[in-house]
Enzyme design. Structure first.
Site, PDB file in Angstrom:
ATOM      1  N   GLY A 225       0.831  -1.197   0.000  1.00  0.00           N
ATOM      2  CA  GLY A 225       0.000   0.000   0.000  1.00  0.00           C
ATOM      3  C   GLY A 225       0.859   1.237   0.000  1.00  0.00           C
ATOM      4  N   ARG A 226       0.248   2.346  -0.403  1.00  0.00           N
ATOM      5  CA  ARG A 226       0.992   3.610  -0.458  1.00  0.00           C
ATOM      6  C   ARG A 226       0.074   4.761  -0.092  1.00  0.00           C
ATOM      7  NH1 ARG A 226       2.656   4.251  -6.344  1.00  0.00           N
ATOM      8  NH2 ARG A 226       0.460   3.704  -6.544  1.00  0.00           N
TER       9      ARG A 226
ATOM     10  N   GLY B 168       1.756  -1.370 -13.069  1.00  0.00           N
ATOM     11  CA  GLY B 168       3.116  -1.884 -13.081  1.00  0.00           C
ATOM     12  C   GLY B 168       3.492  -2.624 -14.341  1.00  0.00           C
TER      13      GLY B 168
ATOM     14  N   ASN C  76     -11.618 -10.328 -15.685  1.00  0.00           N
ATOM     15  CA  ASN C  76     -10.617 -10.434 -14.624  1.00  0.00           C
ATOM     16  C   ASN C  76      -9.652 -11.554 -14.992  1.00  0.00           C
ATOM     17  OD1 ASN C  76     -11.375  -8.710 -12.095  1.00  0.00           O
ATOM     18  ND2 ASN C  76     -13.319  -9.537 -12.839  1.00  0.00           N
TER      19      ASN C  76
ATOM     20  N   ASP D  94      -9.645  -0.005  -7.210  1.00  0.00           N
ATOM     21  CA  ASP D  94      -8.431   0.599  -7.761  1.00  0.00           C
ATOM     22  C   ASP D  94      -8.457   0.691  -9.280  1.00  0.00           C
ATOM     23  OD1 ASP D  94      -8.140  -2.167  -8.076  1.00  0.00           O
ATOM     24  OD2 ASP D  94      -6.409  -2.310  -6.735  1.00  0.00           O
ATOM     25  N   THR D  95      -9.068  -0.293  -9.932  1.00  0.00           N
ATOM     26  CA  THR D  95      -9.129  -0.231 -11.403  1.00  0.00           C
ATOM     27  C   THR D  95     -10.034   0.892 -11.873  1.00  0.00           C
ATOM     28  OG1 THR D  95      -8.831  -2.621 -11.414  1.00  0.00           O
ATOM     29  CG2 THR D  95      -9.451  -1.593 -13.487  1.00  0.00           C
TER      30      THR D  95
ATOM     31  N   THR E 265      -1.315  -6.842  -9.702  1.00  0.00           N
ATOM     32  CA  THR E 265      -1.484  -8.191  -9.169  1.00  0.00           C
ATOM     33  C   THR E 265      -2.509  -8.950 -10.002  1.00  0.00           C
ATOM     34  OG1 THR E 265      -0.935  -7.425  -6.940  1.00  0.00           O
ATOM     35  CG2 THR E 265      -2.085  -9.523  -7.123  1.00  0.00           C
TER      36      THR E 265
END
Length: 455
Positions: free
Chosen positions: A15-16, A408, A299, A240-241, A262
Site C-alpha cells: 500500500g501507499r 506496473g 478479470n 483501484d481499477t 497483481t
C-alpha cells in the site's frame, strides 16, 4: 505549506499514501509512505490484517502533515470483493477474509445448481468467480451464521477504511459492483437476490457515487495525525481499477484498457451494461466506472504469479533487481505458455512448484531459470490478453482501436512488446501511477480544481 490531495492506494501486496499537489498546472506526486500488505493464514482461514493497514493509513497521513502538506481531502482505493462486517456498536466483527482464502471454491457450483446462470447474469452482469462477495457471504451463512445475524453493516475494504476515519458507513458504487450483488442496470442492490439467498437486507447500505464527500476525519484522528483543521474524505472510484481507468479517460475513446498489477483487468468503458449470453459466456463482468458508467472487462490473473516467484527468489538469493531479470529474460528461448487463469495458480504459496506441476501435467517444457520463468509468464499473459481482446471485440459494436496499458505491467517492456505482437494492436503505455492519479483527479474534480496536466 503546500496544498495536496492524499491518495491512499491499497494493493494486494503493498500500500501507499501519496500526496498530489499542483504546481504550474502540472500534477506532482510525492510518495509519502509505503508499506507491506500481506495476507495472514490463521488456522484454515486467510485474513487481511486490517488493524495494521489502518495504522499505516494514519501513519501516512501523519507523515504528510509533518512534511508540510495541507491536506485538502483524502481518497481511498483498494482491490475488490473483500469486506468487513460491523456490529451495532461499530465494532469490526472479524478481520476481513482474503479473497485468496479457499472456503468459497465450491459455492459457485452450489449456487448455480438452483439459479439459472443466464437469468442471473441478465441482472448482475458479473463474471462468476469464487472470490466474489456473494459466495463469501454464502460461506459465512453456512459456517458462521452468527456473524450475519449480529452484523449491522457490510463495508467493502475502502468503505471500511472510510468508516474508521469518519464514522460514516456507506458503500461506494464502483467497489460495490464487484460483489455480484448489484443490479448492473439500476446501479442499486439486487434486493430480490439478497432475499433469495437469505442474507440480511439491512447490512447493504447506501450506495454513493464517486465525487461524493463521504464524511470528515474524526477529531481524535485529526489530533493523532497532527492536523488542526477539517479534512473531508471523498468517495473516489474506490475499486483501484476504477480510479486507474478514470486517469486514462483522455485515451479512452475507441480503446481498450489493461490495468496490469497483481490482477490484470482487460476491457473498455461503456455507457450501459452488456448483459447478453455472449458476454456471459465470454467471461465478462460489468463493473462500475466513474460517472455511473460501466467497465466491461475480464478479470485475468496478472503479475501475481511473478510476484510470488520473486518473493521466493529473494529468499533464495536468486533475485537481484527487476531490470536485470528483464534483460536476462529477453535472451531466454523458453516458449512455454501456461494458462494463467488456472485455479492452481490463484492460491499457490509455492508458485515455482505450481508451475512445474502444471507443466508436467500438460507435457510442457518446464522453465529452468528465473529468466525462463519471466519469459514464460510474459508470453502467457500476452496470449491471454490476445484471447481477451478477441472476446471483447465479439461483444462490442465495433472493434477496439488500440490498447492502453497502465499500472506496473506498463514498466515491463518485454510484456508490452509481446502483448503488441499477440494482439496485433498499437499498445499505448499509460501512466504507471494511473490508480493514484485517478484517485487524486476525482478529489480535485470534487473540489472544483481539476484543470491540470499529468502524464
Amino acid at each position: 505549506m503546500k496544498n495536496a490531495f492524499i491518495a491512499a492506494d491499497f494493493g494486494g501486496g503493498s500500500g501507499r499514501v501519496i500526496a498530489g499537489s499542483v504546481t504550474g498546472g502540472q500534477l506532482h506526486l510525492d510518495e509519502i509512505h509505503r508499506f507491506t500488505n500481506r495476507p495472514v493464514k490463521l488456522g484454515d482461514t486467510v485474513y487481511w490484517d486490517f488493524p495494521s493497514l489502518f495504522a499505516d493509513l494514519k501513519e501516512g497521513l501523519a507523515k504528510a502533515v509533518k512534511a508540510g502538506y495541507h491536506i485538502l481531502s483524502v481518497g481511498i482505493d483498494t482491490w475488490g470483493v473483500d469486506f468487513g462486517l460491523i456490529d451495532s456498536k461499530g465494532h469490526l466483527m472479524s478481520n476481513p477474509v482474503c479473497y485468496r482464502d479457499e472456503a468459497t471454491l465450491p459455492y459457485p457450483e452450489k449456487f448455480f445448481a438452483t439459479h439459472p446462470a443466464t437469468e442471473h447474469y441478465a441482472v448482475n452482469g458479473t463474471q462468476v468467480m469464487p472470490i466474489n462477495t456473494l459466495f463469501r457471504l454464502l460461506s459465512i451463512k453456512d459456517t458462521a451464521p452468527w456473524m450475519l445475524e449480529n452484523a449491522q453493516s457490510l463495508l467493502f475494504t475502502p468503505d471500511l477504511f472510510t468508516y474508521y476515519l469518519t464514522g460514516v458507513a456507506v458503500n461506494e458504487y464502483c467497489i460495490a459492483s464487484t460483489s455480484e450483488l448489484l443490479n448492473a442496470s439500476t446501479r442499486s442492490w439486487d434486493t430480490p437476490l439478497i432475499r433469495d439467498c437469505g442474507l440480511p437486507e439491512h447490512i447493504f447500505g447506501k450506495i454513493v457515487m464517486p465525487g461524493s464527500i463521504t464524511g470528515y476525519i474524526k477529531e481524535d484522528i485529526l489530533h493523532e495525525i497532527g492536523a488542526g483543521y477539517q479534512i473531508p474524505v471523498v468517495a473516489v472510484g474506490s475499486h483501484d481499477t476504477a480510479s486507474a481507468v478514470f486517469a486514462i479517460e483522455k485515451f479512452a475513446d475507441g480503446n481498450a484498457f489493461l490495468s496490469c498489477g497483481t490482477w490484470s483487468l482487460l476491457g473498455a468503458v461503456i455507457d450501459q451494461p452488456v448483459l447478453t449470453e455472449k458476454a456471459r459466456l465470454g467471461g465478462f463482468t460489468n463493473e462500475g466506472a466513474v460517472g455511473g458508467k460501466i467497465r466491461l472487462l475480464q478479470n485475468i490473473t496478472g503479475l501475481w504469479i511473478l510476484q510470488r516467484l520473486i518473493d521466493k527468489w529473494q529468499k533464495e538469493g536468486l533475485f537481484t533487481d527487476y531490470p536485470t531479470l528483464l534483460a536476462q529474460a529477453e535472451k531466454s528461448t523458453c516458449n512455454t505458455i501456461i494458462d494463467v487463469d488456472d485455479p492452481s495458480f490463484a492460491t499457490a504459496f509455492d508458485m515455482a512448484q505450481a508451475i512445474q506441476r502444471y507443466c508436467a501435467d500438460h507435457s510442457l517444457d518446464t522453465p529452468r531459470t528465473p529468466a525462463d520463468y519471466m519469459m514464460c509468464i510474459c508470453r502467457s499473459l500476452a496470449a491471454r490478453y490476445s484471447k481477451g481482446i478477441k472476446a471483447l471485440n465479439d461483444v462490442l459494436p465495433s472493434p477496439v482501436k488500440s490498447l492502453v496499458i497502465m499500472g506496473g505491467g506498463g514498466k515491463n517492456h518485454l510484456l508490452v512488446k509481446l502483448t503488441a505482437e499477440a494482439t496485433g494492436l498499437d499498445v499505448i503505455v499509460g501512466p504507471a501511477e494511473a490508480t493514484a492519479i485517478g484517485n487524486i483527479l476525482m478529489q480535485a474534480k470534487t473540489a472544483g480544481c481539476d484543470n491540470f496536466n499529468y502524464h
